[in-house]
Design an enzyme around this catalytic site. Structure first.
Site, PDB file in Angstrom:
ATOM      1  N   LYS A  13      -3.208   0.095   1.183  1.00 37.41           N
ATOM      2  CA  LYS A  13      -4.214   1.121   1.520  1.00 37.41           C
ATOM      3  C   LYS A  13      -5.639   0.572   1.412  1.00 37.41           C
ATOM      4  CE  LYS A  13      -2.848   4.234  -1.465  1.00 37.41           C
ATOM      5  NZ  LYS A  13      -1.660   3.513  -1.971  1.00 37.41           N
ATOM      6  N   ARG A  88      -5.012  13.141  -4.569  1.00 33.76           N
ATOM      7  CA  ARG A  88      -3.783  12.513  -5.057  1.00 33.76           C
ATOM      8  C   ARG A  88      -2.694  13.539  -5.332  1.00 33.76           C
ATOM      9  NH1 ARG A  88      -6.519  11.706 -10.444  1.00 33.76           N
ATOM     10  NH2 ARG A  88      -5.577  13.238 -11.832  1.00 33.76           N
ATOM     11  N   ARG A 127       3.174 -10.516  -6.977  1.00 31.95           N
ATOM     12  CA  ARG A 127       1.745 -10.815  -7.038  1.00 31.95           C
ATOM     13  C   ARG A 127       1.410 -11.635  -8.283  1.00 31.95           C
ATOM     14  NH1 ARG A 127      -1.379  -5.528  -5.845  1.00 31.95           N
ATOM     15  NH2 ARG A 127      -0.584  -4.944  -7.890  1.00 31.95           N
ATOM     16  N   ARG A 161       0.527  -9.474 -13.836  1.00 30.65           N
ATOM     17  CA  ARG A 161      -0.013  -8.376 -14.639  1.00 30.65           C
ATOM     18  C   ARG A 161       1.129  -7.577 -15.253  1.00 30.65           C
ATOM     19  NH1 ARG A 161      -4.390  -6.522 -10.083  1.00 30.65           N
ATOM     20  NH2 ARG A 161      -6.165  -7.786 -10.786  1.00 30.65           N
ATOM     21  N   ARG A 172       5.816   3.652 -11.079  1.00 25.43           N
ATOM     22  CA  ARG A 172       4.653   4.088 -10.291  1.00 25.43           C
ATOM     23  C   ARG A 172       5.095   4.778  -9.005  1.00 25.43           C
ATOM     24  NH1 ARG A 172       1.586  -1.545 -10.438  1.00 25.43           N
ATOM     25  NH2 ARG A 172       0.315  -0.681  -8.757  1.00 25.43           N
TER      26      ARG A 172
END
Length: 217
Positions: A13, A88, A127, A161, A172
């Site tokens: 996004k 949201r 990532r 992370r 999530r």
């Protein structure tokens, strides 16, 4: 154009918002930027948000809505905007509708970036970020460094992370399905939603998005 961008974590996004906003000559307004700006400027809303964040609590909808409305009141958003991360949930979506209606304007579209869950997990869990500079980001499959675990740019250590592990990503996604996904149905009732695949090269997705947004013109 006045657009809301939605999609699960890992859909790209932020990347697409930047390109779309540039192509459409409208400001990109992200929730993250709103929070950072208000906190750094020491606004009343920023102080309220920081007090909740420092306590490890979620920032109440009313504070987020207030920040968004203040930003939409700025001159550069008068002729259009792209909202990324707001609304949201349905409560925020209804608040946005009420704000827009009070100003005699309405949304032109809601762009839904669709990505399979397995791909979301692969994108985020793969990532790797440089400890020296978080702007240096690599991916074990898509953009691997020349030397495993070493940043190509500065030689810093690359790490995953703590919230990028597969389990955390799936958590999530559950939050997204529970809290944010319902706004897609909410906007579908207003015939505002256009859904596109967010798979493929960044430029391809941007072209797809631009075509979808201009389809009804």
């Amino acid at each position: 154009m006045r657009i809301v961008l939605v999609g699960p974590p890992g859909a790209g996004k932020g990347t697409q918002a930047a390109f779309l906003a540039k192509n459409l000559s409208i400001p990109h307004i992200s929730t993250g930027d709103l929070f950072r700006a208000n906190i750094s400027q020491g606004t009343d809303l920023g102080k309220k948000a920081k007090s909740f964040m420092d306590a490890g609590d979620l920032v109440p909808d009313e504070v987020t809505i207030g920040m968004a409305e203040d930003r939409l009141d700025q001159a550069d958003a008068a002729d259009g905007f792209l909202l990324d991360g707001f609304p949201r949930n349905e409560f925020q979506a209804r608040a946005l509708d009420a704000y827009l209606a009070s100003h005699g304007i309405a949304l032109d579209g809601v762009l839904d970036l669709e990505v399979p869950e397995d791909e979301v997990v692969k994108r985020i869990a793969g990532r790797r970020v440089c400890r020296n500079d978080s702007a240096h980001v690599f991916h074990v499959d898509y953009t691997p460094p020349a030397v495993e675990g070493v940043c190509d740019t500065c030689g810093g250590e690359l790490y995953q992370r703590s919230d990028d592990t597969p389990d955390k990503v799936r958590n999530r996604l559950e939050v997204y399905h529970r809290e944010t996904e319902p706004i897609i149905d909410y906007y579908k009732q207003q015939n505002l939603v256009v859904t596109i695949s967010a798979l493929g090269a960044v430029a391809e997705v941007t072209q797809r998005a631009m075509a979808a947004l201009h389809r009804g013109e």
